[in-house]
Design a protein around this motif. Structure first.
Motif, PDB file in Angstrom:
ATOM      1  N   LEU A  13       0.852  -1.185   0.055  1.00  0.00           N
ATOM      2  CA  LEU A  13      -0.116  -0.013  -0.100  1.00  0.00           C
ATOM      3  C   LEU A  13       0.782   1.258  -0.180  1.00  0.00           C
ATOM      4  CD1 LEU A  13      -2.519  -0.970   2.962  1.00  0.00           C
ATOM      5  CD2 LEU A  13      -2.991  -0.980   0.373  1.00  0.00           C
ATOM      6  N   THR A  14       0.456   2.299  -0.625  1.00  0.00           N
ATOM      7  CA  THR A  14       1.049   3.634  -0.384  1.00  0.00           C
ATOM      8  C   THR A  14       0.572   4.264   0.652  1.00  0.00           C
ATOM      9  OG1 THR A  14      -0.609   4.568  -1.734  1.00  0.00           O
ATOM     10  CG2 THR A  14       1.150   4.068  -2.990  1.00  0.00           C
ATOM     11  N   LEU A  15       1.081   5.500   1.265  1.00  0.00           N
ATOM     12  CA  LEU A  15       0.716   5.966   2.286  1.00  0.00           C
ATOM     13  C   LEU A  15      -0.681   6.513   2.299  1.00  0.00           C
ATOM     14  CD1 LEU A  15       3.991   7.750   3.665  1.00  0.00           C
ATOM     15  CD2 LEU A  15       2.985   6.062   4.610  1.00  0.00           C
ATOM     16  N   ALA A  16      -0.974   7.022   0.911  1.00  0.00           N
ATOM     17  CA  ALA A  16      -2.321   7.697   0.567  1.00  0.00           C
ATOM     18  C   ALA A  16      -3.267   6.540   0.787  1.00  0.00           C
ATOM     19  CB  ALA A  16      -2.410   8.170  -0.488  1.00  0.00           C
ATOM     20  N   GLU A  17      -3.109   5.143   0.242  1.00  0.00           N
ATOM     21  CA  GLU A  17      -4.148   4.324   0.400  1.00  0.00           C
ATOM     22  C   GLU A  17      -4.220   3.924   1.946  1.00  0.00           C
ATOM     23  OE1 GLU A  17      -3.321   2.193  -3.837  1.00  0.00           O
ATOM     24  OE2 GLU A  17      -1.995   1.826  -2.024  1.00  0.00           O
ATOM     25  N   THR A  18      -3.013   3.850   2.723  1.00  0.00           N
ATOM     26  CA  THR A  18      -3.151   3.633   4.125  1.00  0.00           C
ATOM     27  C   THR A  18      -3.990   4.607   4.877  1.00  0.00           C
ATOM     28  OG1 THR A  18      -0.984   2.528   3.884  1.00  0.00           O
ATOM     29  CG2 THR A  18      -1.799   2.961   6.033  1.00  0.00           C
ATOM     30  N   LYS A  19      -3.672   5.974   4.465  1.00  0.00           N
ATOM     31  CA  LYS A  19      -4.588   6.902   5.170  1.00  0.00           C
ATOM     32  C   LYS A  19      -5.949   6.827   5.126  1.00  0.00           C
ATOM     33  CE  LYS A  19      -4.908  11.973   5.259  1.00  0.00           C
ATOM     34  NZ  LYS A  19      -4.502  13.360   4.673  1.00  0.00           N
ATOM     35  N   GLU A  20      -6.350   6.323   3.891  1.00  0.00           N
ATOM     36  CA  GLU A  20      -7.890   5.993   3.520  1.00  0.00           C
ATOM     37  C   GLU A  20      -8.295   4.980   4.342  1.00  0.00           C
ATOM     38  OE1 GLU A  20      -9.907   6.335  -0.593  1.00  0.00           O
ATOM     39  OE2 GLU A  20      -9.134   4.601  -0.585  1.00  0.00           O
ATOM     40  N   ILE A  21      -7.543   3.823   4.507  1.00  0.00           N
ATOM     41  CA  ILE A  21      -8.225   3.099   5.413  1.00  0.00           C
ATOM     42  C   ILE A  21      -8.146   3.198   6.926  1.00  0.00           C
ATOM     43  CG2 ILE A  21      -7.568   0.558   6.267  1.00  0.00           C
ATOM     44  CD1 ILE A  21      -5.964   0.044   3.244  1.00  0.00           C
ATOM     45  N   LEU A  22      -7.068   3.860   7.352  1.00  0.00           N
ATOM     46  CA  LEU A  22      -7.075   4.405   8.644  1.00  0.00           C
ATOM     47  C   LEU A  22      -8.230   5.442   9.120  1.00  0.00           C
ATOM     48  CD1 LEU A  22      -3.300   4.409   9.520  1.00  0.00           C
ATOM     49  CD2 LEU A  22      -4.941   2.700  10.235  1.00  0.00           C
ATOM     50  N   GLU A  23      -8.382   6.320   8.038  1.00  0.00           N
ATOM     51  CA  GLU A  23      -9.527   7.377   8.260  1.00  0.00           C
ATOM     52  C   GLU A  23     -10.880   6.645   8.530  1.00  0.00           C
ATOM     53  OE1 GLU A  23      -9.469   9.817   4.799  1.00  0.00           O
ATOM     54  OE2 GLU A  23      -8.005  11.309   5.679  1.00  0.00           O
ATOM     55  N   GLY A  24     -11.062   5.525   7.890  1.00  0.00           N
ATOM     56  CA  GLY A  24     -12.341   4.545   8.074  1.00  0.00           C
ATOM     57  C   GLY A  24     -12.317   3.985   9.349  1.00  0.00           C
ATOM     58  N   ALA A  31     -17.217   6.485  16.787  1.00  0.00           N
ATOM     59  CA  ALA A  31     -18.680   6.370  16.763  1.00  0.00           C
ATOM     60  C   ALA A  31     -18.912   5.208  17.972  1.00  0.00           C
ATOM     61  CB  ALA A  31     -19.315   5.616  15.369  1.00  0.00           C
ATOM     62  N   ASP A  32     -18.021   4.538  18.305  1.00  0.00           N
ATOM     63  CA  ASP A  32     -17.957   3.708  19.621  1.00  0.00           C
ATOM     64  C   ASP A  32     -17.207   4.244  20.739  1.00  0.00           C
ATOM     65  OD1 ASP A  32     -18.496   1.722  21.010  1.00  0.00           O
ATOM     66  OD2 ASP A  32     -17.594   0.107  20.053  1.00  0.00           O
ATOM     67  N   GLU A  33     -17.855   4.894  21.679  1.00  0.00           N
ATOM     68  CA  GLU A  33     -17.597   5.584  22.816  1.00  0.00           C
ATOM     69  C   GLU A  33     -16.859   4.712  23.597  1.00  0.00           C
ATOM     70  OE1 GLU A  33     -20.410   8.238  24.639  1.00  0.00           O
ATOM     71  OE2 GLU A  33     -20.952   9.023  22.857  1.00  0.00           O
ATOM     72  N   ASP A  34     -17.184   3.497  23.894  1.00  0.00           N
ATOM     73  CA  ASP A  34     -16.475   2.549  24.591  1.00  0.00           C
ATOM     74  C   ASP A  34     -15.272   1.827  24.495  1.00  0.00           C
ATOM     75  OD1 ASP A  34     -18.884   2.838  26.393  1.00  0.00           O
ATOM     76  OD2 ASP A  34     -19.941   1.257  25.584  1.00  0.00           O
ATOM     77  N   ARG A  35     -14.981   2.343  23.064  1.00  0.00           N
ATOM     78  CA  ARG A  35     -13.953   1.534  22.373  1.00  0.00           C
ATOM     79  C   ARG A  35     -12.916   2.483  22.027  1.00  0.00           C
ATOM     80  NH1 ARG A  35     -14.073  -2.116  17.084  1.00  0.00           N
ATOM     81  NH2 ARG A  35     -11.916  -3.203  17.365  1.00  0.00           N
ATOM     82  N   GLU A  36     -11.469   2.366  22.816  1.00  0.00           N
ATOM     83  CA  GLU A  36     -10.509   3.483  22.821  1.00  0.00           C
ATOM     84  C   GLU A  36      -9.521   2.946  21.846  1.00  0.00           C
ATOM     85  OE1 GLU A  36      -7.168   4.594  25.951  1.00  0.00           O
ATOM     86  OE2 GLU A  36      -8.946   4.471  26.610  1.00  0.00           O
ATOM     87  N   MET A  37      -8.843   4.048  21.230  1.00  0.00           N
ATOM     88  CA  MET A  37      -7.898   3.778  19.997  1.00  0.00           C
ATOM     89  C   MET A  37      -6.645   3.388  20.797  1.00  0.00           C
ATOM     90  SD  MET A  37      -7.964   6.032  16.554  1.00  0.00           S
ATOM     91  CE  MET A  37      -7.888   7.651  17.607  1.00  0.00           C
ATOM     92  N   ARG A  38      -5.874   2.353  20.411  1.00  0.00           N
ATOM     93  CA  ARG A  38      -4.558   1.915  20.855  1.00  0.00           C
ATOM     94  C   ARG A  38      -3.695   2.669  20.371  1.00  0.00           C
ATOM     95  NH1 ARG A  38      -3.662  -4.254  19.829  1.00  0.00           N
ATOM     96  NH2 ARG A  38      -1.607  -3.519  20.599  1.00  0.00           N
ATOM     97  N   TYR A  39      -2.363   2.857  21.271  1.00  0.00           N
ATOM     98  CA  TYR A  39      -1.420   3.912  20.963  1.00  0.00           C
ATOM     99  C   TYR A  39      -0.945   3.775  19.461  1.00  0.00           C
ATOM    100  CZ  TYR A  39       3.263   5.869  21.297  1.00  0.00           C
ATOM    101  OH  TYR A  39       4.422   6.437  20.909  1.00  0.00           O
ATOM    102  N   GLU A  40      -0.806   2.344  19.134  1.00  0.00           N
ATOM    103  CA  GLU A  40      -0.057   2.118  17.685  1.00  0.00           C
ATOM    104  C   GLU A  40      -1.086   2.648  16.633  1.00  0.00           C
ATOM    105  OE1 GLU A  40      -0.633  -0.200  20.108  1.00  0.00           O
ATOM    106  OE2 GLU A  40       1.461  -0.897  20.791  1.00  0.00           O
ATOM    107  N   LEU A  41      -2.228   2.618  17.001  1.00  0.00           N
ATOM    108  CA  LEU A  41      -3.184   2.972  15.984  1.00  0.00           C
ATOM    109  C   LEU A  41      -3.101   4.548  15.653  1.00  0.00           C
ATOM    110  CD1 LEU A  41      -5.369   2.729  13.713  1.00  0.00           C
ATOM    111  CD2 LEU A  41      -6.934   2.432  15.583  1.00  0.00           C
ATOM    112  N   LYS A  42      -3.089   5.332  16.925  1.00  0.00           N
ATOM    113  CA  LYS A  42      -2.889   6.657  17.187  1.00  0.00           C
ATOM    114  C   LYS A  42      -1.564   7.187  16.292  1.00  0.00           C
ATOM    115  CE  LYS A  42      -5.300   7.413  21.206  1.00  0.00           C
ATOM    116  NZ  LYS A  42      -5.328   7.916  22.714  1.00  0.00           N
TER     117      LYS A  42
END
Length: 118
Positions: A13-24, A31-42
């Protein structure tokens, strides 16, 4: 007994394609308030937001143009598209692990394509 997981699929994947996936993913997690983003994902989201300058369509065209050149395989094309080297030394670093070296003309040809998308 092994603790490693089997690799089922691999896709470049290119960075642009990865950005599109990560934005989703980011929208889904927000949208899910109970689910926190992990450090690696951030950190991954911060990275692609900083370095992905092209849109996904442009980045795919960039990779396709690079693959049309003789000494650029698929993996190297994606690496070059993500790093966008600006000079011969930076481009040589991309090819440092290869068993061959590129001539000055071959380097310049690749850099010419990179300059179109810089």
């Amino acid at each position: 007994m092994t603790i490693f997981k089997a690799k089922l699929d691999e896709e470049y994947l290119t960075l642009a394609e990865t950005k599109e996936i990560l934005e989703g993913l980011e929208i889904e997690r927000a949208a899910d308030e109970d689910r926190e983003m992990r450090y690696e994902l951030k950190r991954a989201i911060e990275h692609v937001n900083r370095f992905a300058l092209l849109d996904p369509e442009e980045s795919r065209e960039f990779v396709e143009q690079l693959q049309e050149l003789d000494k650029v395989d698929e993996a190297t094309a994606y690496k070059i598209a993500n790093l966008r080297p600006l000079d011969r030394d930076e481009l040589r670093a991309v090819y440092a692990q290869e068993r061959y070296t590129l001539s000055g003309d071959e380097l310049d040809e690749i850099l010419g394509v990179v300059r179109q998308y810089a």
